[in-house]
Design a protein around this motif. Structure first.
Motif, PDB file in Angstrom:
ATOM      1  N   LYS A   4     -14.926  -7.745 111.252  1.00  0.00           N
ATOM      2  CA  LYS A   4     -14.648  -7.600 109.829  1.00  0.00           C
ATOM      3  C   LYS A   4     -13.243  -8.117 109.579  1.00  0.00           C
ATOM      4  CE  LYS A   4     -17.577  -3.606 109.052  1.00  0.00           C
ATOM      5  NZ  LYS A   4     -18.734  -4.372 108.821  1.00  0.00           N
ATOM      6  N   PHE A   9      -8.746  -2.668 101.153  1.00  0.00           N
ATOM      7  CA  PHE A   9     -10.002  -1.977 100.841  1.00  0.00           C
ATOM      8  C   PHE A   9      -9.716  -0.850  99.873  1.00  0.00           C
ATOM      9  CE2 PHE A   9     -11.625  -3.773 104.775  1.00  0.00           C
ATOM     10  CZ  PHE A   9     -12.998  -3.850 104.575  1.00  0.00           C
ATOM     11  N   GLY A  10     -10.619  -0.606  98.952  1.00  0.00           N
ATOM     12  CA  GLY A  10     -10.592   0.616  98.166  1.00  0.00           C
ATOM     13  C   GLY A  10     -10.937   1.775  99.088  1.00  0.00           C
ATOM     14  N   ARG A  11     -10.451   2.955  98.773  1.00  0.00           N
ATOM     15  CA  ARG A  11     -10.704   4.130  99.631  1.00  0.00           C
ATOM     16  C   ARG A  11     -12.193   4.357  99.855  1.00  0.00           C
ATOM     17  NH1 ARG A  11      -7.361   8.844  96.631  1.00  0.00           N
ATOM     18  NH2 ARG A  11      -9.159   8.578  95.303  1.00  0.00           N
ATOM     19  N   SER A  12     -12.936   4.438  98.761  1.00  0.00           N
ATOM     20  CA  SER A  12     -14.365   4.706  98.875  1.00  0.00           C
ATOM     21  C   SER A  12     -15.108   3.540  99.508  1.00  0.00           C
ATOM     22  CB  SER A  12     -14.958   5.026  97.499  1.00  0.00           C
ATOM     23  OG  SER A  12     -14.408   6.216  97.004  1.00  0.00           O
ATOM     24  N   GLU A  13     -14.640   2.342  99.233  1.00  0.00           N
ATOM     25  CA  GLU A  13     -15.263   1.150  99.822  1.00  0.00           C
ATOM     26  C   GLU A  13     -15.181   1.206 101.348  1.00  0.00           C
ATOM     27  OE1 GLU A  13     -14.728  -3.705  99.706  1.00  0.00           O
ATOM     28  OE2 GLU A  13     -13.110  -2.434  98.948  1.00  0.00           O
ATOM     29  N   LEU A  14     -13.994   1.515 101.865  1.00  0.00           N
ATOM     30  CA  LEU A  14     -13.830   1.607 103.319  1.00  0.00           C
ATOM     31  C   LEU A  14     -14.607   2.799 103.864  1.00  0.00           C
ATOM     32  CD1 LEU A  14     -12.624   0.453 105.882  1.00  0.00           C
ATOM     33  CD2 LEU A  14     -10.571   1.825 105.452  1.00  0.00           C
ATOM     34  N   GLN A  16     -17.320   4.031 102.769  1.00  0.00           N
ATOM     35  CA  GLN A  16     -18.742   3.701 102.811  1.00  0.00           C
ATOM     36  C   GLN A  16     -19.073   2.746 103.958  1.00  0.00           C
ATOM     37  OE1 GLN A  16     -19.754   2.939  98.478  1.00  0.00           O
ATOM     38  NE2 GLN A  16     -21.506   4.082  99.270  1.00  0.00           N
ATOM     39  N   CYS A  17     -18.100   2.012 104.449  1.00  0.00           N
ATOM     40  CA  CYS A  17     -18.341   1.191 105.641  1.00  0.00           C
ATOM     41  C   CYS A  17     -18.628   2.093 106.836  1.00  0.00           C
ATOM     42  CB  CYS A  17     -17.134   0.302 105.928  1.00  0.00           C
ATOM     43  SG  CYS A  17     -16.869  -1.013 104.744  1.00  0.00           S
ATOM     44  N   PRO A  24     -20.441   6.988  97.258  1.00  0.00           N
ATOM     45  CA  PRO A  24     -19.002   6.738  97.420  1.00  0.00           C
ATOM     46  C   PRO A  24     -18.132   7.993  97.510  1.00  0.00           C
ATOM     47  CG  PRO A  24     -19.910   5.190  95.853  1.00  0.00           C
ATOM     48  CD  PRO A  24     -21.011   6.163  96.188  1.00  0.00           C
ATOM     49  N   TRP A  28     -16.098   9.257 100.816  1.00  0.00           N
ATOM     50  CA  TRP A  28     -14.658   9.448 100.806  1.00  0.00           C
ATOM     51  C   TRP A  28     -14.293  10.849 101.274  1.00  0.00           C
ATOM     52  CZ3 TRP A  28     -10.147   8.021 101.704  1.00  0.00           C
ATOM     53  CH2 TRP A  28      -9.017   8.648 101.200  1.00  0.00           C
ATOM     54  N   THR A  51      -6.117   2.483  97.353  1.00  0.00           N
ATOM     55  CA  THR A  51      -6.441   1.381  98.252  1.00  0.00           C
ATOM     56  C   THR A  51      -5.698   1.560  99.576  1.00  0.00           C
ATOM     57  OG1 THR A  51      -4.630   0.027  97.385  1.00  0.00           O
ATOM     58  CG2 THR A  51      -6.809  -0.296  96.392  1.00  0.00           C
TER      59      THR A  51
END
Length: 67
Positions: A4, A9-14, A16-17, A24, A28, A51
């Motif tokens: 990757k 990254f946004g907090r929730s975006e990361l 969710q990875c 989301p 988090w 972020t």
């Protein structure tokens, strides 16, 4: 290996990875538990922004492994 790109990254975006089956906010909340448990990452919880910088993402990957 599926590398990757290290980026902001946004907090929730990361989160969710790491927890792709969770919504989301739930991802988090779970991710915050992981950060709080790790002494090298717990300071990230004090950030007021929503972020993670590339350097912070790199640290998270180093401590938790890539999602």
């Amino acid at each position: 290996m599926n590398e990757k790109r290290i980026r902001t990254f946004g907090r929730s975006e990361l989160a969710q990875c790491y927890f792709p089956t969770l919504k989301p906010m739930s991802a988090w909340e779970k991710f915050k538990e992981w950060l709080a448990f790790n002494p090298r990452l717990s300071s990230l919880l004090a950030l007021s922004r929503r972020t993670f910088t590339p350097a912070e993402v790199d640290l998270i990957y180093a401590e938790l492994g890539e999602p």
